[in-house]
Scaffold this motif. Structure first.
Motif, mmCIF file in Angstrom:
data_model
loop_
_atom_site.group_PDB
_atom_site.id
_atom_site.type_symbol
_atom_site.label_atom_id
_atom_site.label_comp_id
_atom_site.label_asym_id
_atom_site.label_seq_id
_atom_site.Cartn_x
_atom_site.Cartn_y
_atom_site.Cartn_z
ATOM 1 N N LEU A 163 0.876 -1.314 -0.239
ATOM 2 C CA LEU A 163 -0.052 0.080 -0.327
ATOM 3 C C LEU A 163 0.647 1.132 0.110
ATOM 4 O O LEU A 163 0.538 2.063 -0.695
ATOM 5 C CB LEU A 163 -0.511 -0.330 1.534
ATOM 6 C CG LEU A 163 -1.448 1.414 1.391
ATOM 7 C CD1 LEU A 163 -2.254 1.131 0.324
ATOM 8 C CD2 LEU A 163 -2.862 0.447 2.725
ATOM 9 N N PRO A 168 -6.939 1.400 -0.623
ATOM 10 C CA PRO A 168 -7.689 0.990 -0.168
ATOM 11 C C PRO A 168 -9.248 0.691 -1.067
ATOM 12 O O PRO A 168 -10.101 1.295 -0.259
ATOM 13 C CB PRO A 168 -7.613 0.967 1.125
ATOM 14 C CG PRO A 168 -5.949 1.812 1.924
ATOM 15 C CD PRO A 168 -6.650 2.497 0.615
ATOM 16 N N LEU A 225 -7.154 -3.529 -3.962
ATOM 17 C CA LEU A 225 -6.687 -1.820 -3.835
ATOM 18 C C LEU A 225 -8.233 -1.518 -5.006
ATOM 19 O O LEU A 225 -7.503 -1.857 -5.953
ATOM 20 C CB LEU A 225 -5.536 -1.714 -4.295
ATOM 21 C CG LEU A 225 -4.398 -2.442 -3.395
ATOM 22 C CD1 LEU A 225 -3.207 -2.181 -4.231
ATOM 23 C CD2 LEU A 225 -4.220 -1.748 -1.790
#
Length: 386
Positions: A280, A290, A305
């Motif tokens: 991330l 997210p 994602l």
């Protein structure tokens, strides 16, 4: 089409996962018969290890079904539901809705508690529907959306209702905390190819004493002969013939499960979280974000994602596939909207995701992704092997 083995393929999907080396080695064993004393001894070890993985009580019936996790799902409804039973199914993704479909096929009167994709089931919504139900069914980690549902809180509600609690632990058992006895789960199942990194084809299950009592009190015969709990207990506990089990898959599962327990479930949980955070941090500057907004509701083993605006999902995934890297997109309503990156078993390691970052550097023209990933995983002071 070449049949040569692909030795360097990078598998980043939410299942199957790369086979653990110890499981791969176990597949090379010579064949033994499914009624061989050595196989029965192996099965007893598997049963004990499954109790440890699931956090089940001593003596809880555990077994392997000769099928994937979907057979584990179906076996619960086939054995524990009779026509007319009220079954409350929590559905916030594809696999929760699959539960509802299966329960209906076995004659249940299905009630649904739903939540939007990307959000967890609310315990208060379950509490409002509990009256008069014989079973509550919940997906712990919804693979299709990357949501972690609040199993402990829902289990606490169900315990006081008298209903059985069936849990899909396909993307959690073996990688995330699972406390079957403490939480009051009555039936749990997973798939060998998920968190354990064993070959597909087995569904490890655990059945509480309460669930077995419900099974034994059935008024009608179990309509699914192959996974009838009575026949399974004949083989696994009484060592009498029921059907031919896939012996070599048992050996591979045993090796992978032992590897997981040897490593330690907290350590496995830690590396999944570590690699997920690094992914991330690396991709966020490119516009990835997210899909599950609340951090507490994100499933650590399947990182969902949201893709940047204008991102060529199909084109980039195809280009990655040419480079021997497999990434999975969205399922159903999330197709083209998200990527689902597996962080189970052998996939939850930095090396395969570093390969992804190097490929994305080339495809997206974004230099420095691998270095940023290395720093997120190891820290600036660590030297990362080339």
């Amino acid at each position: 089409m070449s049949l040569a083995p692909r030795r360097d393929h990078v598998l980043l999907t939410p299942g199957p996962t790369p086979i653990h080396p110890r499981a791969q080695q176990a597949l090379l064993r010579p064949m033994l018969g499914h009624m061989d004393p050595e196989v029965f001894a192996l099965n007893r070890e598997i049963q004990a290890d499954l109790r440890q993985m699931y956090g089940a009580g001593e003596g809880t019936f555990t077994a392997l079904l000769a099928g994937t996790g979907s057979l584990g799902m179906e076996a619960g409804f086939a054995n524990l539901v009779e026509p007319g039973d009220e079954v409350l199914v929590c559905a916030n993704g594809s696999f929760g809705h699959r539960m509802a479909e299966m329960a209906g096929r076995y004659g249940a009167r299905v009630r649904l508690v739903t939540a939007p994709h990307g959000e967890a089931i609310r315990p208060e919504a379950v509490a409002a529907q509990l009256g008069g139900v014989q079973m509550v069914a919940l997906v712990h980690g919804e693979t299709s959306t990357g949501v972690l549902n609040p199993l402990p809180e829902i289990a606490e509600l169900v315990r006081g209702s008298g209903a059985l609690l069936t849990v899909d632990a396909v993307t959690t058992a073996g990688m995330e905390p699972f406390e079957m006895e403490r939480w009051g789960v009555d039936y749990a199942y997973t798939g060998a190819q998920k968190c354990l990194s064993a070959p597909p084809g087995l569904a490890p299950v655990a059945v509480s004493d309460r669930a077995l009592a419900r099974f034994e009190a059935r008024r009608t015969a179990v309509p699914l002969w192959y996974a009838d709990f009575g026949g399974l207990r004949d083989y696994w506990e009484r060592q009498t013939y029921h059907h031919t089990v896939p012996v070599n898959l048992h050996y591979a599962l045993h090796a992978a499960l032992r590897a997981a327990l040897d490593e330690g479930l907290p350590q496995r949980q830690h590396r999944a979280a570590q690699v997920g955070r690094a992914i991330l941090q690396t991709l966020a500057p490119l516009g990835f974000s997210p899909y599950v907004e609340r951090a507490a509701e994100r499933l650590p083993t399947v990182l969902a994602l949201r893709l940047p605006p204008g991102f060529d999902d199909a084109g980039i995934r195809q280009a990655l596939r040419v480079r021997e890297i497999s990434v999975t997109g969205g399922l159903g309503p999330t197709a083209g909207l998200i990527w689902r990156l597996g962080l189970m078993g052998e996939t939850a390691r930095p090396e395969p995701y570093r390969a992804l970052m190097l490929a994305l550097e080339e495809l997206l023209g974004e230099r420095g992704l691998a270095a940023r990933f290395d720093e997120a995983v190891y820290g600036a002071a660590r030297t990362v092997p080339a």
